[in-house]
Scaffold this motif. Structure first.
Motif, PDB file in Angstrom:
ATOM      1  N   ASP A  66       1.016  -1.250  -0.327  1.00 56.46           N
ATOM      2  CA  ASP A  66       0.098  -0.326   0.048  1.00 56.46           C
ATOM      3  C   ASP A  66       0.825   1.260   0.292  1.00 56.46           C
ATOM      4  N   ASN A  67       1.534   1.009   0.735  1.00 57.91           N
ATOM      5  CA  ASN A  67       2.561   2.453   0.681  1.00 57.91           C
ATOM      6  C   ASN A  67       3.383   2.643  -0.265  1.00 57.91           C
ATOM      7  N   LEU A  68       3.983   1.156  -1.144  1.00 62.21           N
ATOM      8  CA  LEU A  68       4.627   1.775  -2.510  1.00 62.21           C
ATOM      9  C   LEU A  68       3.981   1.778  -3.819  1.00 62.21           C
ATOM     10  N   TYR A  69       2.505   1.337  -3.394  1.00 66.64           N
ATOM     11  CA  TYR A  69       2.007   1.183  -5.450  1.00 66.64           C
ATOM     12  C   TYR A  69       0.439   1.748  -4.640  1.00 66.64           C
ATOM     13  N   GLY A  70       0.328   2.485  -5.722  1.00 69.13           N
ATOM     14  CA  GLY A  70      -1.175   4.140  -5.786  1.00 69.13           C
ATOM     15  C   GLY A  70      -1.502   2.694  -6.806  1.00 69.13           C
ATOM     16  N   GLU A  71      -3.050   3.203  -7.539  1.00 71.50           N
ATOM     17  CA  GLU A  71      -3.678   2.477  -8.143  1.00 71.50           C
ATOM     18  C   GLU A  71      -3.815   2.821  -9.759  1.00 71.50           C
ATOM     19  N   ALA A  72      -2.904   3.304 -10.309  1.00 71.03           N
ATOM     20  CA  ALA A  72      -2.449   2.884 -12.048  1.00 71.03           C
ATOM     21  C   ALA A  72      -0.878   2.622 -11.249  1.00 71.03           C
ATOM     22  N   GLU A  73       0.108   2.344 -10.938  1.00 67.12           N
ATOM     23  CA  GLU A  73       1.340   2.009 -10.487  1.00 67.12           C
ATOM     24  C   GLU A  73       0.613   0.065 -10.251  1.00 67.12           C
ATOM     25  N   TRP A  74      -0.369   0.274  -9.525  1.00 67.82           N
ATOM     26  CA  TRP A  74      -0.811  -1.308  -9.453  1.00 67.82           C
ATOM     27  C   TRP A  74      -1.227  -2.049 -11.099  1.00 67.82           C
ATOM     28  N   LYS A  75      -2.003  -0.793 -11.718  1.00 71.09           N
ATOM     29  CA  LYS A  75      -2.286  -1.599 -12.900  1.00 71.09           C
ATOM     30  C   LYS A  75      -0.948  -1.607 -14.282  1.00 71.09           C
ATOM     31  N   MET A  76      -0.200  -1.018 -14.102  1.00 74.08           N
ATOM     32  CA  MET A  76       0.713  -0.686 -14.691  1.00 74.08           C
ATOM     33  C   MET A  76       2.102  -2.346 -14.720  1.00 74.08           C
ATOM     34  N   THR A  77       2.031  -2.093 -13.125  1.00 76.00           N
ATOM     35  CA  THR A  77       3.136  -3.794 -12.455  1.00 76.00           C
ATOM     36  C   THR A  77       2.014  -4.888 -12.414  1.00 76.00           C
ATOM     37  N   LEU A  78       0.981  -4.791 -12.491  1.00 80.88           N
ATOM     38  CA  LEU A  78       0.169  -6.162 -12.795  1.00 80.88           C
ATOM     39  C   LEU A  78       0.289  -6.936 -14.584  1.00 80.88           C
ATOM     40  N   CYS A  79       0.307  -5.436 -14.863  1.00 82.76           N
ATOM     41  CA  CYS A  79      -0.136  -5.787 -16.784  1.00 82.76           C
ATOM     42  C   CYS A  79       1.793  -5.959 -16.909  1.00 82.76           C
ATOM     43  N   ARG A  80       2.942  -6.105 -16.298  1.00 84.05           N
ATOM     44  CA  ARG A  80       4.404  -6.393 -16.453  1.00 84.05           C
ATOM     45  C   ARG A  80       3.923  -8.030 -15.959  1.00 84.05           C
ATOM     46  N   LEU A  81       3.219  -7.760 -15.177  1.00 80.16           N
ATOM     47  CA  LEU A  81       3.915  -9.289 -14.713  1.00 80.16           C
ATOM     48  C   LEU A  81       2.945 -10.660 -15.311  1.00 80.16           C
ATOM     49  N   LEU A  82       1.646 -10.130 -15.543  1.00 82.23           N
ATOM     50  CA  LEU A  82       0.553 -10.764 -16.011  1.00 82.23           C
ATOM     51  C   LEU A  82       0.420 -10.674 -17.250  1.00 82.23           C
ATOM     52  N   GLY A  83       0.558  -9.707 -18.237  1.00 82.47           N
ATOM     53  CA  GLY A  83       0.305  -9.021 -19.330  1.00 82.47           C
ATOM     54  C   GLY A  83      -0.558  -8.746 -19.285  1.00 82.47           C
ATOM     55  N   LYS A  84      -1.464  -8.133 -20.253  1.00 81.14           N
ATOM     56  CA  LYS A  84      -2.783  -7.046 -20.360  1.00 81.14           C
ATOM     57  C   LYS A  84      -4.313  -7.612 -19.828  1.00 81.14           C
ATOM     58  N   GLU A  85      -4.078  -8.599 -20.714  1.00 75.26           N
ATOM     59  CA  GLU A  85      -5.316  -9.156 -20.248  1.00 75.26           C
ATOM     60  C   GLU A  85      -5.218  -9.690 -18.565  1.00 75.26           C
ATOM     61  N   GLU A  86      -4.771 -11.190 -18.367  1.00 73.56           N
ATOM     62  CA  GLU A  86      -4.695 -11.457 -17.274  1.00 73.56           C
ATOM     63  C   GLU A  86      -4.669 -10.330 -15.890  1.00 73.56           C
ATOM     64  N   ALA A  87      -4.100  -9.430 -16.364  1.00 76.16           N
ATOM     65  CA  ALA A  87      -3.885  -8.165 -15.361  1.00 76.16           C
ATOM     66  C   ALA A  87      -5.380  -7.881 -14.864  1.00 76.16           C
ATOM     67  N   LYS A  88      -6.440  -7.528 -16.650  1.00 76.32           N
ATOM     68  CA  LYS A  88      -7.808  -7.308 -16.212  1.00 76.32           C
ATOM     69  C   LYS A  88      -8.180  -8.124 -15.691  1.00 76.32           C
ATOM     70  N   ILE A  89      -8.074  -9.084 -15.664  1.00 73.39           N
ATOM     71  CA  ILE A  89      -8.458  -9.907 -15.361  1.00 73.39           C
ATOM     72  C   ILE A  89      -8.372 -10.216 -13.617  1.00 73.39           C
ATOM     73  N   PHE A  90      -7.196 -10.175 -13.538  1.00 77.98           N
ATOM     74  CA  PHE A  90      -6.671 -10.257 -12.421  1.00 77.98           C
ATOM     75  C   PHE A  90      -7.553  -9.220 -11.106  1.00 77.98           C
TER      76      PHE A  90
END
Length: 163
Positions: A92-116
Motif C-alpha cells: 500500500d505504501n509503494l503502489y497507487g492504483e495506476a502503479e498497480w495496474k502497470m505492475t500487473l500488466c508487466r507481471l501478468l500481461g494485459k488480459e490476465e491483469a484485466k481479469i485479476f
C-alpha cells in the motif's frame, strides 16, 4: 427468561478473553468484534443445546474460530493477499492504483491483469468472470491462484532488487 440470563452471564464471563483470543488470530479488532457478535448470536440461537453442553466455553471458542474462518473466507476474495510482501513494508505504501495496474500488466500481461483486477479489486464474482471467459469456475480459481502467486513473486523480486 432463563435463557437470556444464561447468555448474558456467558457473555460477561467470556467476552474479554474471547475478544483477545480472536484478535490475536486475525490481528484486526474490528473483525474480531464482528466475529464475536456472530458468535454470541449463534449462542443465543443454540441456547437450548448450550444449557446441556458439557463444555460451554469450549463450544464458544470453537464457534468463534469457525465464525472467523467463515468471515475471512467470505471477505478474502476482496484482498489480493500479498502477505510475503509485508516484510518490505507492504504494497500500500509503494503502489497507487495506476502503479498497480502497470505492475500487473508487466507481471501478468494485459488480459490476465484485466481479469485479476476485475476479480480482486472490482469484486466481480467467479461465476461472472468464468462465463465471460468461457471457462468453468474451478478453472478460474486455478488461474486466479496462479496469477496471485505470480504477482507476489514478481513484486517481491522488484522490491528486493530495488533495495
Amino acid at each position: 427468561m432463563f435463557n437470556d440470563c444464561f447468555i448474558q452471564q456467558l457473555y460477561m464471563e467470556t467476552y474479554e478473553g474471547l475478544l483477545r483470543y480472536i484478535t490475536s488470530i486475525c490481528r484486526n479488532s474490528d473483525m474480531a468484534e464482528d466475529v464475536l457478535q456472530e458468535t454470541f448470536f449463534e449462542a443465543l440461537m443454540q441456547c437450548d443445546i448450550l444449557l446441556q453442553h458439557d463444555n460451554v466455553k469450549g463450544w464458544l471458542y470453537k464457534t468463534a474460530v469457525y465464525k472467523l474462518r467463515n468471515y475471512t473466507r467470505k471477505f478474502k476474495k476482496a484482498s489480493v493477499d500479498l502477505d510475503g510482501v509485508q516484510e518490505f513494508g507492504g504494497c500500500d505504501n509503494l503502489y497507487g492504483e495506476a502503479e498497480w495496474k502497470m505492475t500487473l500488466c508487466r507481471l501478468l500481461g494485459k488480459e490476465e491483469a484485466k481479469i485479476f483486477w476485475q476479480y480482486y479489486v472490482l469484486g466481480c464474482t467467479g461465476s461472472e468472470l468464468a462465463m465471460q471467459l468461457g471457462i468453468t469456475e474451478n478453472c478460474l480459481k486455478v488461474r486466479m491462484h496462479r496469477y496471485r502467486k505470480k504477482v507476489l513473486e514478481g513484486i517481491c523480486l522488484e522490491i528486493s532488487g530495488a533495495r
